[in-house]
Design a protein around this motif. Structure first.
Motif, short mmCIF file in Angstrom:
data_model
loop_
_atom_site.label_atom_id
_atom_site.label_comp_id
_atom_site.label_asym_id
_atom_site.label_seq_id
_atom_site.Cartn_x
_atom_site.Cartn_y
_atom_site.Cartn_z
N GLU A 222 3.50 1.82 -0.71
CA GLU A 222 4.41 2.58 -1.56
C GLU A 222 4.45 4.04 -1.09
OE1 GLU A 222 6.56 1.72 -3.62
OE2 GLU A 222 7.05 3.71 -4.43
N ARG A 223 3.26 4.59 -0.75
CA ARG A 223 3.20 5.98 -0.30
C ARG A 223 3.94 6.12 1.03
NH1 ARG A 223 -2.19 6.82 0.11
NH2 ARG A 223 -2.02 6.68 2.36
N THR B 137 -0.51 0.31 -2.80
CA THR B 137 -0.38 1.75 -3.04
C THR B 137 -0.08 2.47 -1.73
OG1 THR B 137 -2.17 1.39 -4.62
CG2 THR B 137 -1.54 3.67 -4.23
N ASN C 2 -4.91 -1.51 -3.26
CA ASN C 2 -4.97 -0.40 -2.29
C ASN C 2 -3.87 -0.52 -1.25
OD1 ASN C 2 -7.11 0.70 -3.53
ND2 ASN C 2 -8.65 -0.13 -2.13
#
Ligand SMILES: Nc1ncnc2c1ncn2[C@@H]1O[C@H](COP(=O)(O)OP(=O)(O)OP(=O)(O)O)[C@@H](O)[C@H]1O
Ligand SMILES: [Mg+2]
Length: 329
Positions: free
Chosen positions: A105-106, A102, A99
């Protein structure tokens, strides 16, 4: 493990026969039976362990392949309680790591998109004005000075955006060296206020500096704190249409709390949590008109964090906003 316990009990009962007989045939057959029992016992334990190991292998495979697996889905034979706890904790940790990655990365993608967008705007504008001038406007005295001036304004925006980005990246990579010293708060704040006098006069807003005591000494990095104060004061001016701005210096037990309070448009509670994010602006259209990229408060937050303090906001829509932080005395 019912069978294992059963075989052990039978084995123990049979052993008692050794005590009551000395007939060699009986003893020998008992010995053979004991051997057979031992064989079955080991065979059974081996089988049970095989099943457990296969189950553990299946769970590990599921953790690897199936990111939506839940900790409650992991159930092992009660004798393997410790292994079950470890597997559950591993699953929770892996899911938290995934999580986090992610989200990072976002954020990286969003950051790049924002930077490119913010760079594109001034570059397009500069190119537009210069091309128009080159196409003939340069000889038109009605517009040439205006277009040049606009191009220069956008160059300044571009340069301030790049400076903010460089600051942010230096703070985040830990390259920004801080230099902490004691300094006089009045001598620090008054010249900063003076730099904004033109903007304040233009908007007919008064800015009052109200220290609880004159000549307070505080500890911090003056250069970086100037950035903080300039950002907070410029925001207060930008988002205030009438009334006044007050800067308080309140003496606490061990520090001085500095408050920048305005009587401006205020910030909605949902937005208050996000204004310290990079590029976050409450009203995009309005902010574009007023100017700015939404990096100011992100830089402010980092600098105040580096002082071991915390930037706080209190605000009410249409009433005003208050930004505050503490500096050591
Ligand atoms: N005093 C204030 N009153 C009302 N809204 C504010 C105030 N200060 C900040 N905001 C809101 O928070 C947003 C983020 O502020 P921040 O200083 O980070 O960006 P900016 O002022 O828009 O641009 P920059 O500081 O990069 O030039 C602003 O766009 C504005 O919507
Ligand atoms: Mg700002």
């Amino acid at each position: 493990m019912f069978w294992a316990e059963f075989l052990v009990i039978v084995g123990v009962l049979l052993s008692s026969i050794f005590v009551f007989t000395d007939d060699p045939v009986t003893l020998f057959s008992m010995f053979i039976i004991q051997l057979a029992l031992l064989f079955f016992l080991f065979y059974y334990i081996g089988k049970v362990r095989d099943v457990d190991i296969t189950e553990i292998a299946n769970i590990i495979r599921s953790i690897r392949l199936n990111s939506s697996m839940k900790a409650e889905d992991i159930q092992l034979n009660p004798t393997l309680g410790l292994v079950e706890v470890e597997l559950k904790e591993t699953l929770v940790k892996i899911q938290a790591d995934i999580n986090y990655l992610t989200k990072l990365e976002r954020m990286r993608t969003e950051f790049l998109a924002n930077v490119s967008h913010e760079l594109k705007t001034p570059i397009f504008a500069i190119t537009g004005y210069l091309e128009t001038l080159e196409a003939g406007a340069v000889n038109d005295p009605k517009v040439n000075a205006h277009f040049l001036n606009k191009a220069i304004q956008h160059t300044e925006n571009l340069s301030s955006l790049l400076n903010d980005l460089i600051d942010l990246s230096m703070i985040e990579t830990g390259e920004m060296r801080m230099s902490f010293r004691y300094f006089n708060l009045d001598e620090f704040i008054n010249p900063i206020i003076a730099e904004f006098s033109e903007f304040l006069e233009k908007k007919r807003i008064k800015l009052l500096y109200l220290p609880e005591k004159p000549g307070l000494l505080v500890y911090g990095d003056k250069k970086r704190l100037k950035q903080v104060m300039s950002n907070l004061i410029s925001n207060a001016i930008k988002y205030t249409e009438q009334g006044n701005i007050k800067i308080y210096a309140i003496v606490m037990a061990r520090d001085v709390k500095i408050v920048v309070a305005d009587s401006g448009i205020g910030i909605d509670p949902d937005d208050q949590m996000r204004i310290f994010e990079r590029f976050y602006r409450v009203d995009k259209a309005r902010s574009k008109e007023i100017g700015g990229t939404g990096l100011g408060l992100a830089i402010v937050k980092h600098i105040i964090d580096a002082h071991g303090s915390k930037i706080e906001v209190k605000s009410e829509l249409n009433k005003g906003s208050e930004f505050s932080f503490a500096l050591k005395m």
